[in-house]
Write a protein that holds these residues in place. Structure first.
Motif, PDB file in Angstrom:
ATOM      1  N   ALA A  18      17.460 -55.238   6.482  1.00 53.12           N
ATOM      2  CA  ALA A  18      16.587 -55.101   7.692  1.00 53.12           C
ATOM      3  C   ALA A  18      15.582 -53.876   7.661  1.00 53.12           C
ATOM      4  CB  ALA A  18      17.610 -54.895   8.817  1.00 53.12           C
ATOM      5  N   GLU A  19      16.025 -52.994   6.543  1.00 52.72           N
ATOM      6  CA  GLU A  19      15.158 -51.690   6.584  1.00 52.72           C
ATOM      7  C   GLU A  19      13.643 -52.050   6.166  1.00 52.72           C
ATOM      8  OE1 GLU A  19      15.184 -47.567   4.151  1.00 52.72           O
ATOM      9  OE2 GLU A  19      16.141 -49.363   2.988  1.00 52.72           O
ATOM     10  N   VAL A  20      13.539 -53.262   5.467  1.00 58.38           N
ATOM     11  CA  VAL A  20      12.326 -53.679   5.113  1.00 58.38           C
ATOM     12  C   VAL A  20      11.534 -53.926   6.296  1.00 58.38           C
ATOM     13  CG1 VAL A  20      12.550 -55.976   4.746  1.00 58.38           C
ATOM     14  CG2 VAL A  20      10.790 -54.826   3.379  1.00 58.38           C
ATOM     15  N   LEU A  21      12.057 -54.574   7.491  1.00 53.98           N
ATOM     16  CA  LEU A  21      11.353 -54.663   8.699  1.00 53.98           C
ATOM     17  C   LEU A  21      11.052 -53.412   9.480  1.00 53.98           C
ATOM     18  CD1 LEU A  21      13.715 -57.383   9.742  1.00 53.98           C
ATOM     19  CD2 LEU A  21      11.378 -57.904   8.660  1.00 53.98           C
ATOM     20  N   ALA A  22      11.944 -52.405   9.366  1.00 56.60           N
ATOM     21  CA  ALA A  22      11.544 -51.285  10.079  1.00 56.60           C
ATOM     22  C   ALA A  22      10.312 -50.414   9.224  1.00 56.60           C
ATOM     23  CB  ALA A  22      12.899 -50.250  10.099  1.00 56.60           C
ATOM     24  N   ILE A  23      10.349 -50.526   8.195  1.00 55.48           N
ATOM     25  CA  ILE A  23       9.394 -49.806   7.262  1.00 55.48           C
ATOM     26  C   ILE A  23       8.044 -50.435   7.402  1.00 55.48           C
ATOM     27  CG2 ILE A  23       8.497 -49.191   5.051  1.00 55.48           C
ATOM     28  CD1 ILE A  23      11.399 -48.895   4.340  1.00 55.48           C
ATOM     29  N   TRP A  24       7.904 -51.822   7.521  1.00 59.04           N
ATOM     30  CA  TRP A  24       6.759 -52.724   7.625  1.00 59.04           C
ATOM     31  C   TRP A  24       6.319 -52.255   9.270  1.00 59.04           C
ATOM     32  CZ3 TRP A  24       3.650 -55.048   4.677  1.00 59.04           C
ATOM     33  CH2 TRP A  24       2.471 -55.964   5.413  1.00 59.04           C
ATOM     34  N   GLN A  25       7.136 -52.343  10.179  1.00 58.62           N
ATOM     35  CA  GLN A  25       6.492 -52.006  11.556  1.00 58.62           C
ATOM     36  C   GLN A  25       5.915 -50.689  11.642  1.00 58.62           C
ATOM     37  OE1 GLN A  25       5.741 -53.915  13.541  1.00 58.62           O
ATOM     38  NE2 GLN A  25       7.314 -55.707  13.393  1.00 58.62           N
ATOM     39  N   ALA A  36      16.169 -55.571  16.263  1.00 62.95           N
ATOM     40  CA  ALA A  36      16.484 -54.117  16.647  1.00 62.95           C
ATOM     41  C   ALA A  36      15.555 -53.556  15.274  1.00 62.95           C
ATOM     42  CB  ALA A  36      17.775 -53.540  16.321  1.00 62.95           C
ATOM     43  N   ALA A  37      15.287 -53.934  14.103  1.00 59.95           N
ATOM     44  CA  ALA A  37      14.678 -53.405  13.027  1.00 59.95           C
ATOM     45  C   ALA A  37      13.214 -53.653  13.257  1.00 59.95           C
ATOM     46  CB  ALA A  37      15.139 -54.027  11.800  1.00 59.95           C
ATOM     47  N   PRO A  70       1.935 -59.016  11.882  1.00 54.36           N
ATOM     48  CA  PRO A  70       3.499 -59.377  12.282  1.00 54.36           C
ATOM     49  C   PRO A  70       4.144 -59.840  10.983  1.00 54.36           C
ATOM     50  CG  PRO A  70       1.738 -60.787  13.408  1.00 54.36           C
ATOM     51  CD  PRO A  70       1.074 -60.104  12.486  1.00 54.36           C
ATOM     52  N   CYS A  71       5.447 -59.627  11.136  1.00 56.01           N
ATOM     53  CA  CYS A  71       6.365 -60.002  10.332  1.00 56.01           C
ATOM     54  C   CYS A  71       7.502 -60.855  10.833  1.00 56.01           C
ATOM     55  CB  CYS A  71       7.139 -58.775   9.512  1.00 56.01           C
ATOM     56  SG  CYS A  71       8.173 -57.628  10.562  1.00 56.01           S
ATOM     57  N   VAL A  72       7.769 -61.767  10.055  1.00 50.58           N
ATOM     58  CA  VAL A  72       8.841 -62.937  10.177  1.00 50.58           C
ATOM     59  C   VAL A  72      10.346 -62.676   9.470  1.00 50.58           C
ATOM     60  CG1 VAL A  72       9.325 -65.405  10.421  1.00 50.58           C
ATOM     61  CG2 VAL A  72       7.053 -64.445  10.824  1.00 50.58           C
ATOM     62  N   ALA A  73      11.256 -62.545  10.196  1.00 51.18           N
ATOM     63  CA  ALA A  73      12.597 -62.545   9.153  1.00 51.18           C
ATOM     64  C   ALA A  73      12.983 -63.953   8.866  1.00 51.18           C
ATOM     65  CB  ALA A  73      13.699 -61.731   9.978  1.00 51.18           C
ATOM     66  N   GLY A  94      -5.001 -59.286   1.668  1.00 50.33           N
ATOM     67  CA  GLY A  94      -5.678 -60.562   1.091  1.00 50.33           C
ATOM     68  C   GLY A  94      -6.072 -61.643   2.288  1.00 50.33           C
ATOM     69  N   GLY A  95      -5.577 -61.127   3.652  1.00 55.90           N
ATOM     70  CA  GLY A  95      -5.949 -61.836   4.829  1.00 55.90           C
ATOM     71  C   GLY A  95      -4.898 -62.813   5.412  1.00 55.90           C
ATOM     72  N   ALA A  96      -3.540 -62.450   4.817  1.00 56.57           N
ATOM     73  CA  ALA A  96      -2.374 -63.555   5.518  1.00 56.57           C
ATOM     74  C   ALA A  96      -2.359 -62.937   7.188  1.00 56.57           C
ATOM     75  CB  ALA A  96      -1.026 -62.878   4.927  1.00 56.57           C
ATOM     76  N   ASP A  97      -2.142 -64.009   7.696  1.00 56.69           N
ATOM     77  CA  ASP A  97      -1.957 -63.912   9.394  1.00 56.69           C
ATOM     78  C   ASP A  97      -0.813 -63.232   9.641  1.00 56.69           C
ATOM     79  OD1 ASP A  97      -4.315 -65.282  10.068  1.00 56.69           O
ATOM     80  OD2 ASP A  97      -3.368 -67.059   9.607  1.00 56.69           O
ATOM     81  N   TYR A  98       0.393 -63.288   8.907  1.00 53.51           N
ATOM     82  CA  TYR A  98       1.751 -62.823   9.072  1.00 53.51           C
ATOM     83  C   TYR A  98       2.473 -62.870   7.428  1.00 53.51           C
ATOM     84  CZ  TYR A  98       3.747 -67.580   8.766  1.00 53.51           C
ATOM     85  OH  TYR A  98       4.323 -68.705   8.671  1.00 53.51           O
ATOM     86  N   VAL A  99       3.679 -61.964   7.552  1.00 46.56           N
ATOM     87  CA  VAL A  99       4.357 -62.016   6.073  1.00 46.56           C
ATOM     88  C   VAL A  99       5.569 -62.375   6.540  1.00 46.56           C
ATOM     89  CG1 VAL A  99       2.686 -60.294   5.088  1.00 46.56           C
ATOM     90  CG2 VAL A  99       4.691 -59.426   6.401  1.00 46.56           C
ATOM     91  N   ALA A 100       6.369 -62.744   5.770  1.00 45.19           N
ATOM     92  CA  ALA A 100       7.774 -63.279   6.200  1.00 45.19           C
ATOM     93  C   ALA A 100       8.761 -62.547   4.953  1.00 45.19           C
ATOM     94  CB  ALA A 100       7.973 -64.613   5.899  1.00 45.19           C
ATOM     95  N   PHE A 101       9.791 -61.854   5.486  1.00 45.17           N
ATOM     96  CA  PHE A 101      10.868 -61.135   4.506  1.00 45.17           C
ATOM     97  C   PHE A 101      12.187 -62.087   4.660  1.00 45.17           C
ATOM     98  CE2 PHE A 101       7.867 -57.785   5.695  1.00 45.17           C
ATOM     99  CZ  PHE A 101       7.655 -57.259   4.362  1.00 45.17           C
ATOM    100  N   GLY A 102      12.759 -62.005   3.656  1.00 40.84           N
ATOM    101  CA  GLY A 102      13.974 -62.669   3.472  1.00 40.84           C
ATOM    102  C   GLY A 102      14.186 -63.208   2.449  1.00 40.84           C
TER     103      GLY A 102
END
Length: 78
Positions: free
Chosen positions: A40-47, A70-71, A53-56, A16-24
């Motif tokens: 933390a696995e969700v960050l690794a899979i995203w990458q 590290a993830a 970019p993703c933000v924790a 949808g055009g997001a500049d970044y996503v945030a997980f948490g």
């Protein structure tokens, strides 16, 4: 776009055009109600699968952030 622990929401946001996503939230937090705990696995899979970019977020401190970096978190909300 905040996606909690959902890769599906994150993919929809990216498409949808997001500049970044945030997980948490990754850890307990007093700043807002966060009934869902992301792993933390969700960050690794995203990458591995996406380019934006993703933000924790959620209860992150300098003392507990190492596994999130590290993830593959691109950014941390501390």
């Amino acid at each position: 776009v905040t996606c909690h622990d959902s890769r599906h929401l994150a993919m929809e946001a990216a498409e949808g055009g997001a500049d970044y996503v945030a997980f948490g939230a990754f850890f307990p937090t007093a700043t807002k109600d966060a009934p869902i705990r992301a792993e933390a696995e969700v960050l690794a899979i995203w990458q591995e699968t996406m380019e934006i970019p993703c933000v924790a977020i959620g209860g992150i401190t300098p003392q507990n952030c190492r596994p999130l970096v590290a993830a593959g978190a691109d950014f941390l909300a501390v």
